[in-house]
Design an enzyme around this catalytic site. Sequence first.
Site, PDB file in Angstrom:
ATOM      1  N   GLU A  55       0.862  -1.182   0.000  1.00 19.58           N
ATOM      2  CA  GLU A  55       0.000   0.000   0.000  1.00 19.58           C
ATOM      3  C   GLU A  55       0.895   1.227   0.000  1.00 19.58           C
ATOM      4  O   GLU A  55       1.763   1.359   0.874  1.00 19.58           O
ATOM      5  CB  GLU A  55      -0.909   0.003   1.228  1.00 19.58           C
ATOM      6  CG  GLU A  55      -1.888   1.165   1.250  1.00 19.58           C
ATOM      7  CD  GLU A  55      -2.791   1.156   2.474  1.00 19.58           C
ATOM      8  OE1 GLU A  55      -3.595   2.102   2.614  1.00 19.58           O
ATOM      9  OE2 GLU A  55      -2.683   0.225   3.296  1.00 19.58           O
ATOM     10  N   ARG A 295       5.380 -13.170   9.637  1.00 21.97           N
ATOM     11  CA  ARG A 295       6.039 -11.899   9.366  1.00 21.97           C
ATOM     12  C   ARG A 295       7.375 -11.841  10.093  1.00 21.97           C
ATOM     13  O   ARG A 295       7.665 -12.651  10.984  1.00 21.97           O
ATOM     14  CB  ARG A 295       5.158 -10.738   9.825  1.00 21.97           C
ATOM     15  CG  ARG A 295       4.869 -10.726  11.311  1.00 21.97           C
ATOM     16  CD  ARG A 295       4.047  -9.526  11.715  1.00 21.97           C
ATOM     17  NE  ARG A 295       4.800  -8.286  11.561  1.00 21.97           N
ATOM     18  CZ  ARG A 295       4.273  -7.080  11.722  1.00 21.97           C
ATOM     19  NH1 ARG A 295       2.985  -6.942  11.997  1.00 21.97           N
ATOM     20  NH2 ARG A 295       5.016  -6.013  11.592  1.00 21.97           N
ATOM     21  N   LYS A 305       3.992   1.121  10.911  1.00 16.85           N
ATOM     22  CA  LYS A 305       4.039   2.350  10.123  1.00 16.85           C
ATOM     23  C   LYS A 305       3.628   3.554  10.962  1.00 16.85           C
ATOM     24  O   LYS A 305       4.189   4.643  10.833  1.00 16.85           O
ATOM     25  CB  LYS A 305       3.125   2.224   8.905  1.00 16.85           C
ATOM     26  CG  LYS A 305       3.672   1.369   7.790  1.00 16.85           C
ATOM     27  CD  LYS A 305       2.755   1.400   6.577  1.00 16.85           C
ATOM     28  CE  LYS A 305       3.287   0.578   5.429  1.00 16.85           C
ATOM     29  NZ  LYS A 305       2.399   0.588   4.253  1.00 16.85           N
TER      30      LYS A 305
END
Length: 593
Positions: A55, A295, A305
């Site tokens: 994204e 992850r 983020k």
Amino acid sequence: MSEKKNPSPSKFETLEVSNFLRQIIDSDLASGKHANRLDSAGKPLPSVITRFPPEPNGYLHIGHAKSICLNFGLARDYAHAPQGARCNMRFDDTNPSKEETEYVDSIIDAVRWLGFDWVEDGVEHQHYASDYFDQLYEFAEKLIEAGKAYIDSQSADEIHKNRGTFTQLGTNSPFRNRAPEENLTLFRDMKAGKYPDGAHVLRLKIDMAHPNIVMRDPVIYRIRHAHHHRTGDKWCIYPLYDFTHCISDALENITHSICTLEFENNRPLYDWVLEALKDIGVFKGPLPKQYEFARLNLTYAITSKRKLLQLVEEKRVDGWDDPRLPTIVGIRRRGFTPESLRLFCERIGVSKADSWIDMSVLEQALRDDLDARAERAFAVLKPLKLIIDNFDPTVEEPCSAPKHPHHEDWGRREFTLTKELWIEADDFMIEPIKGFFRLYPPKDGQPGSRVRLRHGFVIECTGYDTDANGEVTAVHANYFSDSKSGTPESNNYKVKGNLHWVSAKNAIKAEVRIYDRLFTDPHPDSGDKNFLDAINPNSKQVLTAYLEPSLSNVKAEQRFQFERHGYFVADRVDHSAAKPVFNMCVGLKDTWK
């Protein structure tokens, strides 16, 4: 001067380690599951197609590097499959309020820097979710017509409340049984901009009693009057990720949609959407399948983020490319190489189980890569003047050293020894401790210590100077003219200390930035911790250093081993020949405790 390439750049990357994803792909290839497929132009499709779908709402970090290396790496490793393999680059740009072209550009640069591209047979497979907005809208209308989606006019709070909990079933919306014709009219009016944000949403009609909350009539379209970085003001309704992602995979003929474990609960929705569209004739099999892997959890770092943005906005770091951050731009500016990151990702592997990877594993990958490729050089980071009293001040004694101890073919670097030199302040002690084999002055009738200046002469300390505060300002010594390294007479001198140095007359003055881990806590944001409390106040030091003259024409991003200190890189932003700036990449060994 140019940075030497690793003679065997792939020596750490040649072993294909089996993992559950490779086993799935191998099984699919053996069964021919994705064989004989054709694209819309009738051209045969590769048997393996993966994708990397970031994204564009921020800068990529080390966790994304793992995903990049996995998805593009699989495409590279299965190039031998029928019709080959490829990895698509796709931007999930469905949230116009958070996305910027700046982030798109930074992501493209990061992936290419890591050594990957998305070109197959001269065709660039770079896509955007926004490429499919027209089709997504069309498919949404088909789902409405089939009675599989409806317009809900509840508020966001009401929708959230009526979804229920893990222990409480959801409640059907009072608008759930609207007729398809009414839903279609409302949806088209939403598209035409007749309603404000939040007035209506489009939901799938699945099951409000489903044990998986994700499946309780999820929202797939919302009204958002916002300018999109690619489509401008064409749209005022935007699809949500769970609807967009699986359809984008199907439109791109993805075979293996690989994502991290947090999307495991969303897999049933991924499958439901594609099966529903298959049932009404939009897609045909085989459909893409989603597979999840663990992850990357790295100690002494954060990859949120939101928290990274907080560090940047509160100026606790020097921007997104601060070398202390785990962003790819930061890691690159720190001096990491693409090869070292690929090596790191190979070493940590791929699994279904969450685990923590220690920062030292990442650092060791860089050491292992740079050891073979980085030229050596002298640098004095904490300079102290050394005066050789019996050395002729008009003489510049030529000296040389190999550019790399294991690669004679790389040549030698040349420098001169003069009367005044710079040495490390730590290499002199007035009162030497036990085991100190460097410079110390005469005491109690005993002569001062003898040491060898690397690639130069043996010297004997004779004294030192201090300022008004008693701080040592210079060290004095005499040299032995028959002790030069490389001469037969030098074997007559046996010393335990060996110092690096640079000529005060010819040295290059430089700014050197010493970086350490940004956090003192290996898990700075775990539990109820405030990650800001764990910031390391000594994570950055700026020193004025002196370098040997062979570094006078270094270009940005060239890396060297400063002998004894570690690996350093010419800063890719601030470095210039007129004002040299070097960042410490990593020490010669792991000293973190």
